[in-house]
Design an enzyme around this catalytic site. Sequence first.
Site, PDB file in Angstrom:
ATOM      1  N   GLY A  34      -5.745  -7.991   2.051  1.00  0.00           N
ATOM      2  CA  GLY A  34      -4.509  -7.829   2.810  1.00  0.00           C
ATOM      3  C   GLY A  34      -3.857  -9.158   3.171  1.00  0.00           C
ATOM      4  O   GLY A  34      -2.663  -9.367   2.929  1.00  0.00           O
ATOM      5  N   ARG A  79       0.834  -1.203   0.000  1.00  0.00           N
ATOM      6  CA  ARG A  79       0.000   0.000   0.000  1.00  0.00           C
ATOM      7  C   ARG A  79       0.867   1.251   0.000  1.00  0.00           C
ATOM      8  O   ARG A  79       0.597   2.210  -0.723  1.00  0.00           O
ATOM      9  CB  ARG A  79      -0.934   0.011   1.216  1.00  0.00           C
ATOM     10  CG  ARG A  79      -2.081  -0.949   1.035  1.00  0.00           C
ATOM     11  CD  ARG A  79      -3.080  -0.903   2.157  1.00  0.00           C
ATOM     12  NE  ARG A  79      -4.263  -1.661   1.778  1.00  0.00           N
ATOM     13  CZ  ARG A  79      -5.147  -2.163   2.618  1.00  0.00           C
ATOM     14  NH1 ARG A  79      -4.994  -1.980   3.922  1.00  0.00           N
ATOM     15  NH2 ARG A  79      -6.183  -2.829   2.178  1.00  0.00           N
ATOM     16  N   GLY A 138     -11.786  -5.777   0.332  1.00  0.00           N
ATOM     17  CA  GLY A 138     -13.197  -5.399   0.419  1.00  0.00           C
ATOM     18  C   GLY A 138     -13.586  -4.496  -0.745  1.00  0.00           C
ATOM     19  O   GLY A 138     -14.650  -4.662  -1.362  1.00  0.00           O
ATOM     20  N   LYS A 195     -14.786 -13.799   6.334  1.00  0.00           N
ATOM     21  CA  LYS A 195     -15.989 -13.000   6.535  1.00  0.00           C
ATOM     22  C   LYS A 195     -16.995 -13.235   5.418  1.00  0.00           C
ATOM     23  O   LYS A 195     -16.970 -12.586   4.388  1.00  0.00           O
ATOM     24  CB  LYS A 195     -15.623 -11.517   6.650  1.00  0.00           C
ATOM     25  CG  LYS A 195     -15.119 -11.133   8.036  1.00  0.00           C
ATOM     26  CD  LYS A 195     -14.399  -9.811   8.024  1.00  0.00           C
ATOM     27  CE  LYS A 195     -12.907 -10.013   7.864  1.00  0.00           C
ATOM     28  NZ  LYS A 195     -12.143  -8.915   7.356  1.00  0.00           N
TER      29      LYS A 195
HETATM   30  P1  ADP Z   1      -8.172 -11.010   3.076  1.00  0.00           P
HETATM   31  O1  ADP Z   1      -7.474 -10.100   4.063  1.00  0.00           O
HETATM   32  O2  ADP Z   1      -7.228 -11.590   2.070  1.00  0.00           O
HETATM   33  O3  ADP Z   1      -9.375 -10.345   2.468  1.00  0.00           O
HETATM   34  P2  ADP Z   1      -9.743 -12.265   5.144  1.00  0.00           P
HETATM   35  O4  ADP Z   1      -9.439 -11.085   6.010  1.00  0.00           O
HETATM   36  O5  ADP Z   1     -11.129 -12.470   4.705  1.00  0.00           O
HETATM   37  O6  ADP Z   1      -8.750 -12.276   3.882  1.00  0.00           O
HETATM   38  O7  ADP Z   1      -9.354 -13.622   5.934  1.00  0.00           O
HETATM   39  C1  ADP Z   1      -8.048 -13.904   6.308  1.00  0.00           C
HETATM   40  C2  ADP Z   1      -8.002 -14.713   7.560  1.00  0.00           C
HETATM   41  O8  ADP Z   1      -8.819 -15.859   7.458  1.00  0.00           O
HETATM   42  C3  ADP Z   1      -6.593 -15.192   7.823  1.00  0.00           C
HETATM   43  O9  ADP Z   1      -6.103 -14.526   8.943  1.00  0.00           O
HETATM   44  C4  ADP Z   1      -6.766 -16.702   8.049  1.00  0.00           C
HETATM   45  O10 ADP Z   1      -6.046 -17.191   9.160  1.00  0.00           O
HETATM   46  C5  ADP Z   1      -8.247 -16.838   8.302  1.00  0.00           C
HETATM   47  N1  ADP Z   1      -8.725 -18.187   7.972  1.00  0.00           N
HETATM   48  C6  ADP Z   1      -8.635 -18.848   6.813  1.00  0.00           C
HETATM   49  N2  ADP Z   1      -9.113 -20.099   6.932  1.00  0.00           N
HETATM   50  C7  ADP Z   1      -9.516 -20.245   8.211  1.00  0.00           C
HETATM   51  C8  ADP Z   1     -10.107 -21.317   8.972  1.00  0.00           C
HETATM   52  N3  ADP Z   1     -10.363 -22.500   8.415  1.00  0.00           N
HETATM   53  N4  ADP Z   1     -10.376 -21.084  10.269  1.00  0.00           N
HETATM   54  C9  ADP Z   1     -10.119 -19.886  10.827  1.00  0.00           C
HETATM   55  N5  ADP Z   1      -9.575 -18.852  10.185  1.00  0.00           N
HETATM   56  C10 ADP Z   1      -9.270 -19.023   8.890  1.00  0.00           C
HETATM   57 MG    MG Z   2      -8.021  -9.530   6.048  1.00  0.00          MG
END
Ligand code: ADP
Ligand code: MG
Length: 433
Positions: free
Chosen positions: A391, A74, A414, A238
Site C-alpha cells: 500500500g 484497490r 503482504g 516490518k
Molecule cells: P508497504 O505498505 O509498501 O508494504 P510498509 O507498510 O512495510 O510498506 O512500510 C511503509 C512505512 O515504512 C512508511 O509509512 C514509511 O514511512 C516507513 N518507513 C520507511 N523507512 C523508515 C525509516 N527509516 N524509519 C521509520 N519509518 C520508515
Molecule cells: Mg504499509
Amino acid sequence: METEGSMESNSKIHLDGFKKGQVLNSEFVFRDIRFLDDLEVERKSVFLRLDLNIPIKRTLKNEVDDSLISKNDRLQKSLPTLRYLLERKAKVVIGAHLGRPKTKEDKERLSLEPIARNLRECLNLEEVLLTESPLSSASKVLLSGLKSPGQVLMLENLRWDISEEQNLSSLALILSECVDIYINDAFGASHRKHASLCNLPRSFQRRGMGFLMKKEIEVLNKISKSQDSFALILGGNKVRDKIGVIRSLVEKKRDFLLLVGGAMAYTFLLANGASVDPVNVEREKLEEARDLLYHLRRQGRVLLPLDHRILPIGESGPLRLTEGPEIEEGWRGVDIGPKTIKLYRDSLQDRKVMFWNGPMGIFEKEGCEEGTFQMLDVLSKSDAFTVIGGGDSAVAAQKRECGEKMDHISTGGGASLEYLKAASLPGIEALRG
Ligand code: ADP
Ligand code: MG
C-alpha cells in the site's frame, strides 16, 4: 554494504533440506480452480469478496475525502469483476473489511459507508445497499430479499464481527441459504486465514476466482518462474512480514540480489555488526536476520545501506547525512543516503526482473523522500520486468507519478510476499476442488 560483521556459522537454514514438492509449482497453482468466467452467473446471486481496505482520510470538518477513495487502486481494480457480474444481471453481495476495528469508536470510524458510496458512483448505480452490521438478522432479511437483477448489497465491515478473524462459520450459515456462487477477488487479503476467505468458500459447490486475483497471481508466477537475474528490493517497516520471503528464496537456492532499505535495514545492519539507532530495530528478528545474512553474504546476494539521512530522535530537524553505515546515539535513520542510492542504482543495471516492497525511507516526510524517489526512477527507466507491491509503496509511486511506468502495481503487499514465498495463499487453497 558488505561490512565484515561477526558472522556465526551455526546456520539454522538447511540449504539441502528443501524438497521440491514442498512448494507448489507456479503452473499448478490454478489446478482445480474455476474462474469467474467458467461459472454460470447469469441472474444468480453471487457473494463477492473484495479487498476494499482503503485508507479513509477526513478533512478538518471530519468530512471524508471521497476523491482518494474513488481513485484508489484497490477500488478501481475491483470494478471489472463487478461490471462483469452486473452486465449478467447477477445479484451481488459484497463482503469486505476495513482496518482493524477493536473498540466501539474504531467500529464507527471503520464503517464501509464511504466505500459503498464511492462504489455506487464509480459503477453509476442508483444504490448500493449497506447492511447495518455484517451478520445481523436484519442482514439476513435483506439478503433473502435480494430480488431485482443487477442489485448490489454490501455487508458492513466483516471485521466488526469476531467470527471473521477467527475463521468461524457464522457467515457461511447465513449466506449458504440465499447465495448461489462464491467469488474471491480479494487478492490483498487472501494471505489471511479469515472466515470470508477460507471458511465460507468451502460451503459453496460453485466457487471461483475473480479477474483481479487471477491477474495478480499470473504476474507473480512470471517472477517465480523467470530464470532471469532477479532483484528483490525490500524496505518499509516490518521485518517480521518480510523476512519469510528472503528465507524461502535462500532455501530454494534462487539466484537473486537483495537490496534492503527503510526502517527494516536497521535490524539487518545491527545483525551485520554495525552500531545503529535502536528505534527501528526488531530485536526478536535479529537472530534470524543474522542467520540469513550469513548465507546471503557468502553468496554475494545482499546489499545493505552504506550511509543514511538522519534526524535527532524526537525532533523534526535538522537532517544530516552520515559518513558510513553507523548511526550515532541520539539520532535515527530516516532515509538511505547518496552513496547507498548510487550503489543500489548501479547494482540494478543488469537485472531483468525486479520486485519492490516497502519505501526506502519516511517518504511521507519532507526531505526524507529522496531514496524512495530515486529508486522509483531506477525502476521507471529500466527495461526489466518491474513489479511494486504494498500500500505505502504504491502511494509513493503515485506521489512520484511513475505508476504507469511499472509493469504491475500489486494491490497486496503482504499477500504478494507470501505468494512469492509459498506459491499459494490460504484464500487460493479454499477455492480448490
Ligand atoms: P508497504 O505498505 O509498501 O508494504 P510498509 O507498510 O512495510 O510498506 O512500510 C511503509 C512505512 O515504512 C512508511 O509509512 C514509511 O514511512 C516507513 N518507513 C520507511 N523507512 C523508515 C525509516 N527509516 N524509519 C521509520 N519509518 C520508515
Ligand atoms: Mg504499509
